[in-house]
Design an enzyme around this catalytic site. Structure first.
Site, PDB file in Angstrom:
ATOM      1  N   GLY A  65       0.810  -1.206   0.000  1.00  0.00           N
ATOM      2  CA  GLY A  65       0.000   0.000   0.000  1.00  0.00           C
ATOM      3  C   GLY A  65       0.844   1.257   0.000  1.00  0.00           C
ATOM      4  N   GLY A  67       1.906   3.084   2.438  1.00  0.00           N
ATOM      5  CA  GLY A  67       2.987   3.094   3.417  1.00  0.00           C
ATOM      6  C   GLY A  67       4.213   2.342   2.928  1.00  0.00           C
ATOM      7  N   ASP A 213       7.303  18.351 -11.558  1.00  0.00           N
ATOM      8  CA  ASP A 213       7.473  19.781 -11.829  1.00  0.00           C
ATOM      9  C   ASP A 213       8.407  20.473 -10.848  1.00  0.00           C
ATOM     10  OD1 ASP A 213       5.884  19.715  -9.591  1.00  0.00           O
ATOM     11  OD2 ASP A 213       4.304  21.022 -10.387  1.00  0.00           O
ATOM     12  N   LEU A 215       7.878  21.018  -7.765  1.00  0.00           N
ATOM     13  CA  LEU A 215       7.104  21.861  -6.857  1.00  0.00           C
ATOM     14  C   LEU A 215       6.147  21.017  -6.027  1.00  0.00           C
ATOM     15  CD1 LEU A 215       6.159  24.625  -9.466  1.00  0.00           C
ATOM     16  CD2 LEU A 215       7.949  24.787  -7.716  1.00  0.00           C
ATOM     17  N   GLU A 268       2.850   7.696   7.661  1.00  0.00           N
ATOM     18  CA  GLU A 268       3.932   7.915   8.623  1.00  0.00           C
ATOM     19  C   GLU A 268       3.618   9.172   9.435  1.00  0.00           C
ATOM     20  OE1 GLU A 268       7.870   7.212  10.304  1.00  0.00           O
ATOM     21  OE2 GLU A 268       6.525   5.986   9.085  1.00  0.00           O
TER      22      GLU A 268
END
Length: 305
Positions: A65, A67, A213, A215, A268
């Site tokens: 998944g 995580g 990008d 960003l 997390e």
């Protein structure tokens, strides 16, 4: 000729997944030398990535998944390797994979192993790296399902407030966000800082984010002075809360809150009063569909060495 050798790092809960076993067998029949290792406890993903790299593997498949994907992506980036990553989405949400157009079918996902990798960014905060998104919801207690009325008005942000049963239970945190040519200060209900587009099982908090990008997309849900009244008005008027988001696209942003902030990095947890989020451009080579919605730049003609 490209070396057709890879290691699949598979979440331990998927060890008996027959679809995975069949797909691995098919890739081996196609000429791939595909080794499989299982995770058992925290830290295994990083250890297995390091072992794979030490053994000469230049291609890692992350089977699990969001995580598991975050752990493996972080380990690859920290190793400063040119090894590439294929995503095998086997979790409940699979948010980055879904937004990136990675097939949820096991065999189709593994077909991306034969597609040239693309350079994608990672986000960094507090010494941790994330591929998808950092989210924060304030005043939320994960104890029960969000009420239906709140779901109607909150839309994509509803999952941030899981546990709320009344409008009066919404609480805001005072925060300040600063970045290049950007400054916002005020009370906020929720925050998304995305390299990917969605979190929480399909909720697009950063709907136009691109993973290549350089960003990070910033989405702030501000708290009006009268939260209860405003949300009721939105509900009665049939308007979505997406209209209330403040959005920006920045290479870095600093987030401060005297009350402290609880952040979720693809599962997390992270908390702090002063956090700096930074985009790490091109930090990872990932095998994604050529028409992936999260890719904006023109692909390179040649695959990395």
């Amino acid at each position: 000729m490209t070396q057709r050798r890879a290691m699949l790092i598979l979440h331990g809960k998927q060890s008996l997944n027959e679809d995975v076993r069949d797909a691995v067998a098919d890739k081996r029949k196609q000429g791939w030398e595909l080794d499989v290792r299982l995770t058992w406890e925290a830290g295994d993903a990083q250890r297995l990535v390091n072992e794979a790299l030490a053994a000469g593997h230049r291609h890692i498949v992350a089977g699990g998944g969001d995580g598991t994907l975050r752990d493996i992506a972080e380990a690859l980036a920290l190793a400063a390797t040119k090894a590439s990553l294929t995503i095998l989405p086997l979790g409940t949400a699979n948010d980055f994979a879904r937004a990136a157009g990675v097939p949820l079918d096991v065999s189709k996902a593994l077909q991306l192993m034969d597609v040239a990798p693309r350079a994608v960014d990672l986000g960094e905060v507090g010494g941790k790296l994330f591929l998808n998104m950092a989210t924060g919801g304030f005043g939320s207690q994960v104890t029960a399902n969000t009420s239906e009325d709140l779901k109607k008005v909150l839309g994509g942000a509803a999952y941030l407030f899981t546990g709320l049963t009344r409008f009066s239970e919404l609480h805001a945190a005072h925060g300040e966000l600063t970045g290049p040519d950007f400054h916002w200060r005020g009370d906020l209900l929720a925050l998304g800082i995305g390299n990917g587009r969605q979190a929480g099982g399909g909720h697009e908090l950063c709907p136009t984010a691109l993973a290549d990008d350089g960003l990070l997309d910033i989405s702030i849900l501000p708290a009006p002075q009268e939260v209860v009244g405003t949300l009721r008005s939105l509900l009665e008027g049939g308007l979505g809360i997406d209209n209330m988001f403040i959005r920006a696209r920045l290479p870095w942003v600093e987030l401060k809150s005297a009350q402290g902030l609880d952040i979720n990095l693809d599962g997390e947890p992270l908390s702090g009063e002063d956090l700096r989020f930074v985009a790490r451009p091109g930090a990872l080579q990932v095998h994604l569909p050529a028409n992936s919605p999260v890719l904006g730049s023109t692909p390179l003609l040649n695959r990395p060495d």
